[in-house]
Write an enzyme that holds these catalytic residues in place. Structure first.
Site, mmCIF file in Angstrom:
data_model
loop_
_atom_site.group_PDB
_atom_site.id
_atom_site.type_symbol
_atom_site.label_atom_id
_atom_site.label_comp_id
_atom_site.label_asym_id
_atom_site.label_seq_id
_atom_site.Cartn_x
_atom_site.Cartn_y
_atom_site.Cartn_z
ATOM 1 N N HIS A 125 42.213 40.387 36.099
ATOM 2 C CA HIS A 125 43.185 39.340 35.785
ATOM 3 C C HIS A 125 44.551 39.832 36.236
ATOM 4 O O HIS A 125 44.901 40.991 36.022
ATOM 5 C CB HIS A 125 43.183 39.094 34.269
ATOM 6 N N ARG A 161 51.824 31.014 33.230
ATOM 7 C CA ARG A 161 52.133 30.484 34.562
ATOM 8 C C ARG A 161 51.834 28.990 34.622
ATOM 9 O O ARG A 161 52.571 28.228 35.236
ATOM 10 C CB ARG A 161 51.332 31.242 35.632
#
Ligand code: FAD
Length: 642
Positions: free
Chosen positions: A249, A269
């Site tokens: 990740h 995000r």
């Protein structure tokens, strides 16, 4: 003969995360007497940690969404290596599984007009993740547990016993799947608190044990993720699929050292957070690969406009699939443009008002405040890649979740391979758990109901499983004076090996070195010794888990060495491009000699044999969902011709 308690069930589910609980509900609702066994406390599965949400094309926020778009996104994210039938079933059934959770009492965040809210995530064309703030996994597990309790209450009313048809064995670990000939006959288990052994006899066993992250040093995964289900399947004779694909990740915490690897959810995000390097530059615009060029904004202005007007602008490249973002961060740090503690900056503070950040990202706010003394409403976070998820896993038949070649053995959730191809999109795991957990429970129950006579449990296998589990107590000093090995030291060395030599960026020579080190660790693990008793003894538990981590790590290293290309979660510096001729190739890992057990395998050759198999051709009506120009970028020459 080992004297121990034996219980008879129709279906045994190993694991009580999202996949295991959904499987248990389905099996019980289809009338099977179902046992669930989990090595942690009931409710404390990895699923609880899931933050961002569940991907399902409900179209609540953008009515353009539907299962075909979700299918396309999933295949693109997986670089077309997905077992396409799983991706199809997943996209089609995910909305129903989310609705079902609501009918069982889940409370999702809402849109202004009262629908289940859906948020943006990397690689998803539309806002698609149903969520509960950034604590979605907690709500999912709470709801499934509540459903289980309600089923137990029904059984109490009907049979006078809550556990007549559905029983949970918590803090108990399975170390072997037992077999009668080729068929499953039950599981060998120990209770963590007392060390007591017991056997659950059953014709159907569903493996739902999750991932492998604890084989790596920097990981977002919790302590249970030691690859148990993958190893249990191998030991029972079932193959693993495409184990080279491990997801790093892009955004784990990098500071302070004690919390390195803990996840920073992609919702940051999705909700507008941006990545910057030490020069303050939004570097992701430099890392949009050709296959995604037309779908992502080329300027900051366009990327920013997309949050308000997604129909007329392209999404910012911070929302590329995870493999792309992780590699980009790695490159920035390597180029000397990293943050003070070896990551990059992830900033929401300049993008959203403080109260919105606290409302939409409450866990992230507290996580940084409490663990790193950083106020994310006022300053940027420092983040870097962390081992997060394994796309490879137990090879399964798409519709039924049955493993290959071991009748009665099923697998669902992160432990199973195929669904996500070479890279998983965020949010696609929680939906995977529900869709394939249900299917595994359904087919396990049907298989058990149809089977007569029932397989019987072999006494010899029980004796051998007990002896294997007790071996760490009898490890003694060698003739040459070498002392028994400390399981914690072995674990640390394993994690360092995988991190350094089979990590986010891989090289052939380093992986060969890793396989050599794994051979050495395997030999030493045979002599792992512990002191004390069987009563709650974490050192003993770890020495048993080591067998599983070593098996799984060897699969990852061998498959990663074999696949001479870069694709999704497998990046090779020495073979940096995605090669179309690798698209139709699956790599299966099998135990060299499952009948003889581990000790008999040749230490030079290792325990794992690799086999290349062909992927199933993608059905034409599904291929027709893509533009021809796009398929040309992915499919091998002969596939295009066909
Ligand atoms: P788990 O939930 O881990 O359950 C495994 C179970 O198996 C546990 O009960 C464990 O005790 C048991 N077990 C293991 N070994 C044994 C054994 N030998 N014997 C008995 N029991 C055993 N995915 C998304 O889709 N959306 C998200 O927002 C998201 N956020 C995430 C955030 C974090 C921090 C992390 C780490 C992951 C996230 N993921 C997310 C991924 C997702 O949470 C996992 O892939 C998923 O929860 C795995 O579920 P599972 O049911 O397969 O396994």
């Amino acid at each position: 003969m080992t004297e121990l308690e034996r219980q008879q069930w129709d279906v045994v589910i190993v694991g009580a995360g999202g996949a295991g609980l959904r499987a248990a509900i389905e099996a019980r609702e289809r009338g099977a007497r179902t046992a669930v066994i989990c090595k942690s406390l009931f409710g404390k599965a990895h699923t609880v940690m899931a933050e961002g949400g569940i991907a399902a094309s409900m179209g609540n926020v953008n009515s353009g969404d539907n299962w075909q778009v979700h299918f396309r996104d999933t295949m693109r994210g997986g670089k077309f290596l997905n077992q396409w039938r799983m991706a199809e079933l997943h996209a089609q059934e995910a909305p129903d599984r989310v609705w079902e959770l609501e009918t069982w009492g889940a409370l999702f965040d809402r849109t202004h007009d009262g629908k289940i809210s859906q948020r943006n995530f990397g690689g998803h064309e539309y806002p698609r993740l149903a969520h509960v703030g950034d604590r979605t996994g907690l709500e999912l597990i709470r709801t499934l547990q509540q459903k289980i309790v309600s089923l137990q209450q029904e059984d109490k009313a009907e049979f006078g016993d809550y556990e007549a048809r559905l029983k949970v064995f918590q803090e108990c670990t399975v170390t072997r799947v037992l077999k009668d000939g080729n068929r499953v006959s039950g599981t060998f288990c120990y209770e963590r608190e007392t060390g007591r052994f017991f056997v659950l006899e059953a014709p159907s066993v569903v493996l739902a044990t999750g991932g492998i992250g604890k084989s790596f040093k920097v990981t977002s995964n919790s302590w249970e993720y030691t690859g148990d289900g993958q190893a249990l399947a191998l030991l029972a004779g079932a193959p693993l699929l495409n184990m080279e694909f491990v997801q790093f990740h892009p955004t784990g915490m990098v500071w302070p050292p004690s919390v390195k690897g803990i996840l920073v959810t992609e919702s940051v995000r999705g909700d507008g957070g941006v990545l910057r390097n030490s020069e303050g530059k939004r570097f992701m615009f430099n890392y949009i690969p050709d296959v995604f060029k037309e779908k992502y904004a080329q300027t900051e202005e366009e990327g920013d406009r997309w949050y308000e007007d997604p129909d007329n602008n392209r999404r910012p490249p911070e929302l590329l699939p995870r493999d792309e973002v992780a590699r980009a961060i790695n490159s920035e740090v390597k180029a000397g443009r990293g943050s003070p503690h070896g990551g990059v900056f992830l900033d929401v503070s300049t993008r959203m008002p403080a109260d919105v950040i606290r409302r939409r990202l409450p866990s992230m706010y507290h996580q940084f405040k409490e663990l790193a003394d950083v106020d994310i409403t006022a300053e940027a976070m420092e983040v870097g890649p962390t081992c997060h998820y394994v796309m490879g896993g137990i090879a399964v038949e798409s519709d039924s979740a049955a493993t290959l070649g071991v009748p009665g053995l099923f697998a669902a959730g992160e432990v199973a391979g195929g669904m996500h191809g070479s890279n998983r999109l965020g949010g696609n795991s929680l939906s995977d758990l529900l869709v394939f957990g249900r299917r595994a429970g359904w087919h396990a129950a049907d298989y058990a109901a149809a089977l007569t006579p029932r397989p019987s449990v072999d006494e010899g296998q029980i004796d051998r499983a007990a002896a294997e589990a007790l071996r760490p107590f009898s490890a003694v000093a060698q003739d040459d004076g070498a002392q028994p090995e400390n399981p914690y030291t072995l674990h640390q060395e394993l994690q360092q090996t995988m991190n350094d030599l089979v990590g986010i960026i891989r090289r052939g020579g380093e992986m060969e070195q890793a396989l050599e080190r794994l051979g050495g660790l395997r030999a030493r693990a045979q002599r792992a010794g512990v002191e004390g008793h069987r009563q709650f003894n974490p050192g003993w538990h770890l020495s048993l888990d080591l067998r599983n981590m070593l098996l799984v790590s060897e699969c990852i290293a061998r498959a990663a060495l074999e696949r001479t290309e870069s694709r999704g979660g497998h990046t090779r510096e020495d073979c940096p491009t995605m090669e179309r001729e690798w698209r139709p190739v699956n790599l299966l890992c099998r135990l060299v000699d499952p009948t003889e057990g581990l000790a008999a395998t040749d230490p030079q050759r290792g325990q794992i044999a690799l086999e290349r198999t062909a992927t199933e051709p993608i059905r034409p009506d599904l291929l027709a969902l893509f533009e021809k120009e796009e398929l040309v970028k992915y499919l091998a020459e002969e596939e295009l011709y066909q």
